[in-house]
Structure formats: C-alpha cells, structure tokens
Design a protein around this motif. Structure first.
Motif, PDB file in Angstrom:
ATOM      1  N   SER A  34       0.820  -1.216   0.000  1.00 24.88           N
ATOM      2  CA  SER A  34       0.000   0.000   0.000  1.00 24.88           C
ATOM      3  C   SER A  34       0.852   1.264   0.000  1.00 24.88           C
ATOM      4  N   GLY A  35       2.168   1.106  -0.172  1.00 20.21           N
ATOM      5  CA  GLY A  35       3.037   2.266  -0.357  1.00 20.21           C
ATOM      6  C   GLY A  35       3.790   2.727   0.875  1.00 20.21           C
ATOM      7  N   ALA A  36       3.636   2.012   2.000  1.00 25.03           N
ATOM      8  CA  ALA A  36       4.259   2.475   3.244  1.00 25.03           C
ATOM      9  C   ALA A  36       5.749   2.155   3.290  1.00 25.03           C
ATOM     10  N   ARG A  37       6.432   2.932   4.129  1.00 26.68           N
ATOM     11  CA  ARG A  37       7.792   2.588   4.549  1.00 26.68           C
ATOM     12  C   ARG A  37       7.633   1.803   5.854  1.00 26.68           C
ATOM     13  N   ILE A  38       8.341   0.673   5.966  1.00 25.38           N
ATOM     14  CA  ILE A  38       8.060  -0.280   7.045  1.00 25.38           C
ATOM     15  C   ILE A  38       9.191  -0.288   8.066  1.00 25.38           C
ATOM     16  N   ALA A  39       8.816  -0.478   9.332  1.00 27.24           N
ATOM     17  CA  ALA A  39       9.800  -0.769  10.388  1.00 27.24           C
ATOM     18  C   ALA A  39       9.302  -1.988  11.147  1.00 27.24           C
ATOM     19  N   VAL A  40      10.175  -2.972  11.322  1.00 29.21           N
ATOM     20  CA  VAL A  40       9.762  -4.213  11.975  1.00 29.21           C
ATOM     21  C   VAL A  40      10.698  -4.547  13.123  1.00 29.21           C
ATOM     22  N   GLY A  41      10.140  -5.120  14.181  1.00 28.52           N
ATOM     23  CA  GLY A  41      10.936  -5.511  15.335  1.00 28.52           C
ATOM     24  C   GLY A  41      10.510  -6.861  15.863  1.00 28.52           C
ATOM     25  N   SER A  42      11.484  -7.604  16.379  1.00 33.09           N
ATOM     26  CA  SER A  42      11.203  -8.889  17.026  1.00 33.09           C
ATOM     27  C   SER A  42      12.421  -9.239  17.876  1.00 33.09           C
ATOM     28  N   ARG A  43      12.288 -10.285  18.713  1.00 24.85           N
ATOM     29  CA  ARG A  43      13.389 -10.589  19.625  1.00 24.85           C
ATOM     30  C   ARG A  43      14.637 -11.056  18.898  1.00 24.85           C
ATOM     31  N   THR A  44      14.442 -11.817  17.811  1.00 26.73           N
ATOM     32  CA  THR A  44      15.592 -12.270  17.027  1.00 26.73           C
ATOM     33  C   THR A  44      15.491 -11.656  15.633  1.00 26.73           C
ATOM     34  N   THR A  45      16.658 -11.474  14.990  1.00 31.58           N
ATOM     35  CA  THR A  45      16.644 -10.672  13.766  1.00 31.58           C
ATOM     36  C   THR A  45      16.687 -11.488  12.462  1.00 31.58           C
ATOM     37  N   ALA A  46      16.965 -12.807  12.538  1.00 31.24           N
ATOM     38  CA  ALA A  46      17.151 -13.563  11.285  1.00 31.24           C
ATOM     39  C   ALA A  46      15.904 -13.486  10.388  1.00 31.24           C
ATOM     40  N   GLU A  47      14.726 -13.743  10.983  1.00 29.97           N
ATOM     41  CA  GLU A  47      13.491 -13.698  10.175  1.00 29.97           C
ATOM     42  C   GLU A  47      13.199 -12.281   9.706  1.00 29.97           C
ATOM     43  N   LEU A  48      13.515 -11.292  10.562  1.00 29.57           N
ATOM     44  CA  LEU A  48      13.268  -9.889  10.187  1.00 29.57           C
ATOM     45  C   LEU A  48      14.146  -9.486   9.022  1.00 29.57           C
ATOM     46  N   GLU A  49      15.416  -9.937   9.063  1.00 30.66           N
ATOM     47  CA  GLU A  49      16.332  -9.537   7.993  1.00 30.66           C
ATOM     48  C   GLU A  49      15.908 -10.146   6.666  1.00 30.66           C
ATOM     49  N   SER A  50      15.392 -11.388   6.695  1.00 32.50           N
ATOM     50  CA  SER A  50      14.923 -11.980   5.430  1.00 32.50           C
ATOM     51  C   SER A  50      13.701 -11.222   4.915  1.00 32.50           C
ATOM     52  N   LEU A  51      12.828 -10.788   5.822  1.00 27.89           N
ATOM     53  CA  LEU A  51      11.655  -9.987   5.419  1.00 27.89           C
ATOM     54  C   LEU A  51      12.110  -8.650   4.821  1.00 27.89           C
ATOM     55  N   ALA A  52      13.055  -7.988   5.496  1.00 27.79           N
ATOM     56  CA  ALA A  52      13.542  -6.690   5.004  1.00 27.79           C
ATOM     57  C   ALA A  52      14.176  -6.843   3.634  1.00 27.79           C
ATOM     58  N   ASP A  53      14.965  -7.921   3.446  1.00 30.14           N
ATOM     59  CA  ASP A  53      15.588  -8.155   2.130  1.00 30.14           C
ATOM     60  C   ASP A  53      14.527  -8.340   1.056  1.00 30.14           C
ATOM     61  N   GLU A  54      13.490  -9.150   1.383  1.00 34.63           N
ATOM     62  CA  GLU A  54      12.444  -9.429   0.383  1.00 34.63           C
ATOM     63  C   GLU A  54      11.702  -8.149   0.004  1.00 34.63           C
ATOM     64  N   ILE A  55      11.365  -7.330   1.002  1.00 28.98           N
ATOM     65  CA  ILE A  55      10.619  -6.087   0.706  1.00 28.98           C
ATOM     66  C   ILE A  55      11.508  -5.132  -0.093  1.00 28.98           C
ATOM     67  N   GLN A  61      10.929  -0.114   1.253  1.00 27.59           N
ATOM     68  CA  GLN A  61      11.865   0.186   2.337  1.00 27.59           C
ATOM     69  C   GLN A  61      11.403  -0.556   3.584  1.00 27.59           C
ATOM     70  N   CYS A  62      12.326  -1.284   4.220  1.00 33.27           N
ATOM     71  CA  CYS A  62      11.980  -2.008   5.439  1.00 33.27           C
ATOM     72  C   CYS A  62      13.172  -1.965   6.385  1.00 33.27           C
ATOM     73  N   PHE A  63      12.971  -1.333   7.536  1.00 32.07           N
ATOM     74  CA  PHE A  63      14.006  -1.198   8.560  1.00 32.07           C
ATOM     75  C   PHE A  63      13.751  -2.260   9.631  1.00 32.07           C
ATOM     76  N   ALA A  64      14.750  -3.104   9.890  1.00 33.78           N
ATOM     77  CA  ALA A  64      14.596  -4.182  10.882  1.00 33.78           C
ATOM     78  C   ALA A  64      15.502  -3.906  12.079  1.00 33.78           C
ATOM     79  N   HIS A  65      14.949  -4.100  13.266  1.00 30.53           N
ATOM     80  CA  HIS A  65      15.732  -3.817  14.491  1.00 30.53           C
ATOM     81  C   HIS A  65      15.214  -4.735  15.593  1.00 30.53           C
ATOM     82  N   VAL A  66      16.123  -5.217  16.428  1.00 32.12           N
ATOM     83  CA  VAL A  66      15.725  -6.111  17.519  1.00 32.12           C
ATOM     84  C   VAL A  66      14.788  -5.383  18.503  1.00 32.12           C
TER      85      VAL A  66
END
Ligand SMILES: NC(=O)c1ccc[n+]([C@@H]2O[C@H](COP(=O)([O-])OP(=O)(O)OC[C@H]3O[C@@H](n4cnc5c(N)ncnc54)[C@H](O)[C@@H]3O)[C@@H](O)[C@H]2O)c1
Ligand SMILES: O=C(O)[C@H](O)[C@@H](O)[C@H](O)[C@H](O)CO
Length: 227
Positions: A34-55, A61-66
């Motif tokens: 829908s056009g948003a810039r995304i920021a995602v957080g979770s306790r571990t970063t491996a799944e977040l980093e794969s999501l950020a790479d895919e987006i 744009q997807c910023f991932a942070h623990v």
C-alpha cells in the motif's frame, strides 16, 4: 464511479511488532504493497532480515531492528531507532504476542507474567512511546492492536492469554478516548484461529484445542495435516 476513497499508505511509516512470521509478517507485506515505509521488530533478527531483504528487493523500504516488547528499555531503543531512520512514524501495529496453553490451575507466576506481559504490557508501553512521538509530530496517527476472539469469549486452556486480550480490548477503548483530541485513532482487530506457527504449535500440543478448531470452524478443517 466509486464514492469510496482509494486506500493508500503512500510514504507513511508503519511499525509492526513481532513481524518475523505469522500475522505480523503478512501485515508488513500488505503495508508495503500500500506504499508504506516499514519498520519491523522482534526478539531475534534472522526472520526480520529476510523480510527486510524481500521487501527491499520488491522496491520497498523495510528497517529491521531487535525488539523485546516485554522490556520497556528495548521498546524505547527500538522506537528511537525507527524515528532516527525515517524521521517520524505514522502507524503502529501492536502485533507481537505469545501463548502457551494449559489449564488455569497449572500456570505458575513466571508463565503468567510472560503471557500477560507479551500480550498486554507490550501494547501499553509500545503505544505510550508511540503516542508521545505522534503528539510531538502534531498531525495524528493510527494504532492498531491485534487482540483475539479469546479476549471476547471464554477460551479454555488460555486463561492468562484470554485475560490479557480482554485487557487489550478495553485498553484500546481507553487509549482511543484519551488520544482522540490529538488525532490519534486507536482500534483493535480480534482474529479467530489463524494458521500461523503460534496456532499450529498449539494444535500439535493440545488435541482438545485441535478438535475444537476442526469442529467449530465453519470452513471445516477435517483434512488439516501437520508435517
Ligand atoms: N494465530 C492465531 O490463531 C491468532 C488468533 C488471534 C490473535 N492472534 C494474535 O495475533 C498476533 C500474531 O500471532 P501469530 O499467530 O502470527 O503468532 P506467531 O507466534 O506466529 O508470531 C508472533 C510473533 O511475535 C514475536 N514475539 C513474541 N514475543 C515477542 C516479544 N517479547 N518481543 C518481540 N516480539 C515477540 C514472535 O517472535 C513472532 O515473530 C498475536 O498477538 C496473537 O495473539 C493470533
Ligand atoms: O484465537 C487465538 O487468539 C489464537 O488462536 C490462540 O488461541 C493461539 O493460537 C493459541 O492460544 C496459541 O497457544
């Protein structure tokens, strides 16, 4: 011609907690579409980093942070990092949650605290930090809490979880009432059982829950199999 405005989150900064998998991951993807810039957080970063790479490979744009949503210091660090990255934030999706099913008589204090903190304290303090930022920005915002049908009806084997989600429902109403004057909208969504790692784990561990899901779901799930 439709009289409905088209839905767009163009350039909005959307924060999704617990977005590594399940419902949160799908919300992050849909917000990107829908056009948003995304920021995602979770306790571990491996799944977040794969999501950020895919987006990012899809042009977003997807910023991932623990982030540990049960830890107030971690919440402050995460939200500050998001604001540093994008300069602001517009939407918070309080999605992170945790449950372990058993009978009320069998929970100990540590298990109770983990479930209630993951589902209720998390919503309180993530929203508090974000609302302060939105008020400083001065142009409103939106907070969406992922509650559950278990917070509306009795949910056997899910005592602390159903109590916490019921708390989320009324906390949502109170936040909406307190923050409306700042243009901050606060709403909750209460899904029923959704096939994610959380629900699959519970269906594997608790045959009574699996049977209830299979027999009560209107779509009938007799053929559901787990690998
Ligand atoms: N799956 C369902 O049937 C269902 C139904 C109703 C509501 N919900 C709610 O939807 C939300 C997402 O559930 P799901 O099914 O996708 O679960 P899931 O377990 O598949 O995903 C939950 C995510 O939250 C993260 N998380 C858990 N504790 C955290 C913490 N302390 N800090 C940061 N991240 C944390 C996990 O790492 C994971 O990425 C939860 O709030 C859940 O209660 C789920
Ligand atoms: O309706 C819900 O909120 C969910 O389906 C939960 O019931 C979880 O799946 C389960 O409790 C995990 O243990």
């Amino acid at each position: 011609m439709s009289s409905l405005p088209s839905f767009s989150l163009q350039d909005k900064v959307v924060v999704v907690t617990g977005a590594g998998r399940g419902i949160g991951r799908t919300i992050a993807w849909d917000a990107h579409k829908s056009g948003a810039r995304i920021a995602v957080g979770s306790r571990t970063t491996a799944e977040l980093e794969s999501l950020a790479d895919e987006i990012e490979q899809a042009g977003g744009q997807c910023f991932a942070h623990v982030l540990d949503v049960t830890d107030i210091a971690s919440i402050h660090t995460f939200m500050a990092a998001v604001v540093k990255q994008y300069g602001r934030l517009d939407v918070l999706i309080n999605n992170a949650g945790y449950n372990k099913q058993q009978k009320i008589l069998d929970y100990d204090e540590q298990q109770y605290d983990l479930i209630v903190d993951s589902n209720l304290k998390s919503v309180f303090f993530c929203s508090q930090v974000v609302a302060r930022q939105m008020m400083a920005q001065g142009d409103g915002g939106s907070i969406v809490n992922i509650s559950s049908q278990a917070g509306v009806v009795g949910a056997p084997d899910r005592g602390p979880y159903s109590g916490a989600k019921g708390g989320v429902n009324n906390l949502t109403r109170t936040m909406a009432a307190e923050w409306a004057e700042h243009g901050i909208r606060v709403n909750a969504v209460a899904p029923t059982v959704t096939r994610t790692p959380m629900a699959e784990q519970a269906m594997k561990e608790n045959p009574a829950f699996f049977d209830a899901v299979r027999t009560k779901n209107l779509l009938r799930l007799e053929n559901v199999k787990f690998t």
